[in-house]
Design an enzyme around this catalytic site. Structure first.
Site, mmCIF file in Angstrom:
data_model
loop_
_atom_site.group_PDB
_atom_site.id
_atom_site.type_symbol
_atom_site.label_atom_id
_atom_site.label_comp_id
_atom_site.label_asym_id
_atom_site.label_seq_id
_atom_site.Cartn_x
_atom_site.Cartn_y
_atom_site.Cartn_z
ATOM 1 N N HIS A 182 0.716 -1.329 -0.141
ATOM 2 C CA HIS A 182 0.120 0.058 -0.126
ATOM 3 C C HIS A 182 0.773 1.278 -0.098
ATOM 4 O O HIS A 182 0.441 2.418 -0.479
ATOM 5 C CB HIS A 182 -0.994 -0.017 1.227
ATOM 6 C CG HIS A 182 -2.169 -1.132 0.702
ATOM 7 N ND1 HIS A 182 -2.282 -2.319 1.242
ATOM 8 C CD2 HIS A 182 -3.027 -0.655 -0.102
ATOM 9 C CE1 HIS A 182 -3.004 -2.929 0.928
ATOM 10 N NE2 HIS A 182 -3.748 -2.074 -0.029
ATOM 11 N N GLU B 70 -10.522 -11.117 -5.341
ATOM 12 C CA GLU B 70 -9.308 -11.017 -4.984
ATOM 13 C C GLU B 70 -8.743 -12.322 -3.943
ATOM 14 O O GLU B 70 -7.558 -12.108 -3.718
ATOM 15 C CB GLU B 70 -8.856 -9.499 -4.257
ATOM 16 C CG GLU B 70 -9.729 -9.300 -2.948
ATOM 17 C CD GLU B 70 -9.565 -7.925 -2.455
ATOM 18 O OE1 GLU B 70 -8.456 -7.194 -2.882
ATOM 19 O OE2 GLU B 70 -10.479 -7.464 -1.700
ATOM 20 N N ASP C 46 -4.060 -8.727 -4.496
ATOM 21 C CA ASP C 46 -4.370 -9.675 -3.552
ATOM 22 C C ASP C 46 -4.383 -11.019 -4.178
ATOM 23 O O ASP C 46 -3.769 -12.100 -3.538
ATOM 24 C CB ASP C 46 -5.619 -9.432 -2.483
ATOM 25 C CG ASP C 46 -5.099 -8.425 -1.551
ATOM 26 O OD1 ASP C 46 -4.208 -8.960 -0.822
ATOM 27 O OD2 ASP C 46 -5.743 -7.568 -1.162
ATOM 28 N N CYS D 42 -9.519 -3.629 -10.882
ATOM 29 C CA CYS D 42 -8.857 -2.748 -10.325
ATOM 30 C C CYS D 42 -7.719 -2.708 -9.601
ATOM 31 O O CYS D 42 -7.029 -1.938 -8.819
ATOM 32 C CB CYS D 42 -9.781 -1.738 -9.297
ATOM 33 S SG CYS D 42 -10.330 -3.108 -7.825
#
Ligand code: PEP
Ligand code: MG
Length: 583
Positions: free
Chosen positions: A192, A437, A461, A508
């Site tokens: 992240h 994910e 993920d 995404c």
């Protein structure tokens, strides 16, 4: 002397600036000089600091011996020996006298050299000693600086930030006008921290292992976020080359912006929806300016970066309202809280417990379902905002089974009921989707499809869980492969299941923002791609240069390769044929 380091490129761009080294104790040692007339006083200041540090260590030793017994004595004796080492003293004094450095900077130069040579000996004993050295260095510097810390919030010059790692909250609070580049020891492409660096448009290289120890504050550093290299103290020719590249890259980016208002349509007329991933609402303006036709992923957990205590229903609502208004009728996919794992902000996650395997633990939808009252606060706010624009959609993250999806929908139904009781309006036809994910969700996409309005594939993920590779760990970063045949098969399964059931499929994860994969994704049948605003112009340019027919042929071939390297080479080769200037 010039040094070139290779890491993982995570946010494109080139920048040359002086380094600001944020070590794990969060304070900065800038390269500062003293006047010639002050040199002897500076040497004296160093000797006094050694004495003060010795006193500190003596009393610490006494205290710890009292608490922990005599076995710990050798640790402190070793520290004391290092602190009082006359060779070290001689070297620090020489740095002060020869270069005119301040005592604290001279200490950092000498200790960095020591730890470099210790690290070169690949031995556990020496690795431990590096930690001890660091401890002594910090103790000395703390004394010299009078414990005064300079933090990231008070930068006065443009810098390249060098650190061991940064938390997503530290990233969220960075001054973008001052931090122009980032180099980190730790991290992978889809951590992240990396995602935020891209969102902020800061050229960044991660996975550099020891850069925070090897670079001193004030040294000139080049960050090449396109190739993943970092140059420390470049020689004159290299410096000139990179300064030139920095301005050329800026011009190239500006030139791409001319495509922003053209539709993302393939040359045989198929419209691809190109949307933006955002973490903060202020990114919307930039996303729209970059040519996004809406927001395909709003990571709402970042609301907690600015409100670490808690986020009230009103605060959620006001933020979403602003986002709807700013998007002015464009699509907005709000993802419910995906807290946990590497996204722990303040006290946002109730009863936060440290887990052994947080990425496999109670993160995301699991945490929300465990705390339905907290979950409902957000859901009510999203529902209320849905009354303001029909294009608002809700997406649940980390769904692994049909039971979990149904449970989340039950909490949503509860939230709707509560609004009904209060007579508050919301969109009764609110579209609800799930992120795919987790491999289990991909494999049961056909079972999930009848109960959702859309899928959004979260490759960050999905790859991590399919390949058992921690997305934020630089040691296993080479194993994190988006083009792994298993990943491509999972994506293909989801797209097919969605198409069969008439359910929209979007992507995404960061894979949709990687220019090497655009042709493949279009060829696999993905018509909705959501990526960081900064890469949207490039993706649009690729889409406008291909036909779906050709993309399908390339995707069919890519699915037949047995290794990810073959696939990646093949895809790059094909993308390069269309747009050589992108490489
Ligand atoms: C993903 O996992 O691909 C995703 C988009 O979610 P995040 O990166 O926030 O985990
Ligand atoms: Mg995810």
């Amino acid at each position: 002397m010039m040094e070139i380091r290779r890491g993982i490129p995570v946010s494109p761009g080139i920048v040359v600036r002086q380094a600001f080294v944020l070590d794990s104790e969060d304070y900065r040692i800038p390269r500062r000089f003293v006047r010639e007339s002050e040199i002897e006083a500076e040497v004296e200041r160093f000797h006094l600091a050694v004495k003060a540090a010795e006193k500190e260590l003596d009393s610490l030793k006494a205290e710890v011996l009292h608490k922990a017994g005599t076995e710990v004595a050798p640790i402190f004796e070793a520290h004391l020996r290092m602190l009082l080492d006359s060779q070290m003293h001689g070297e620090v004094v020489e740095q002060i006298r020869r270069n005119g450095f301040t005592a604290e900077f001279a200490v950092s130069v000498v200790f960095r050299n020591y730890s470099k040579s210790m690290k070169a000996v690949k031995d556990a004993f020496f690795a431990e000693r590096v930690v001890d050295l660091f401890d002594i260095q910090k103790r000395l510097q703390r004394t010299l600086l009078g414990k005064k810390r300079e933090d990231l919030g008070h930068l006065t010059e443009e810098v390249v930030l060098v650190a061991h790692n940064l938390t997503p909250s530290q990233m969220g609070l960075l001054d973008r006008k001052k931090v122009l580049g980032i180099a980190l020891d730790a991290g992978g492409r889809t951590s992240h921290t990396a995602i935020l660096a891209r969102a902020l448009g800061i050229p960044t290289v991660v996975g550099l292992e020891t850069i925070s120890v090897d670079v001193s504050g004030g040294q000139t550093v080049v960050i090449d976020g396109n190739r993943g290299s970092v140059v420390v103290e470049p020689d004159e020719d290299t410096l000139e080359k990179y300064q030139d590249a920095e301005s050329k890259y800026r011009d190239f980016n500006r030139s791409l912006l001319k495509y922003r208002h053209l539709p993302a349509k393939t040359s045989d007329g198929v419209r691809i929806r190109l949307l933006a991933n955002i973490e903060f609402p202020w990114e919307i303006k930039n996303a729209v300016e970059s040519g996004a036709s809406g927001v395909g992923l709003y990571r709402t957990e970042f609301l907690y970066v600015e409100n670490p205590q808690d986020v009230s229903e009103e605060a959620h609502y006001e933020t979403y309202k602003k986002a709807v208004e700013e998007l002015d009728g464009r699509e907005l996919v709000i993802r419910s809280l995906d807290m946990g794992a590497d996204k722990i902000f303040g006290t946002g996650a109730p009863d936060h417990v440290v887990e052994k395997n947080p990425f496999l633990g109670c993160r995301s939808i699991r945490l929300c379902l465990e705390n339905p009252d907290m979950f409902k606060v957000q859901l009510r706010a999203i529902l209320r905002a849905s009354a303001l624009g029909n294009n608002l959609q809700l997406m649940f993250p980390m769904i692994s089974s049909l039971e979990e999806l149904r449970e989340a929908k039950l909490v949503l139904a509860d939230a709707k009921e509560e609004l009904d009781e209060k007579g508050l309006p919301y969109n009764k036809n609110l579209k609800v989707g799930v992120m795919i994910e987790i491999p289990s969700a991909a494999l049961i996409a056909d079972l999930l499809a009848p109960e959702v309005d859309f899928f959004s594939i979260g490759t960050n993920d999905l790859i991590q869980y399919a390949l058992a590779v921690d997305r934020g760990n630089e040691r296993v970063a080479p194993l994190y492969k988006a083009a792994h045949p298993a990943v491509l098969r999972l994506i293909n399964t989801v797209v097919k299941a969605g198409k069969k059931a008439g359910v929209k499929v979007a992507m995404c994860g960061e894979m949709s923002g990687d220019i090497a994969f655009v042709i493949l994704l279009v060829g696999l049948g993905l018509e909705n791609l959501s990526a960081a605003p900064s890469v949207i112009p490039e993706i649009k340019q690729i889409i406008r240069s291909i036909t779906v027919k050709e993309a399908k042929r390339i995707a069919r071939r890519a699915l037949r390769f047995r290794t990810s390297d073959e696939t990646v080479n093949y895809l790059i080769e094909n993308t390069r044929k269309i747009l050589p200037e992108l490489f």
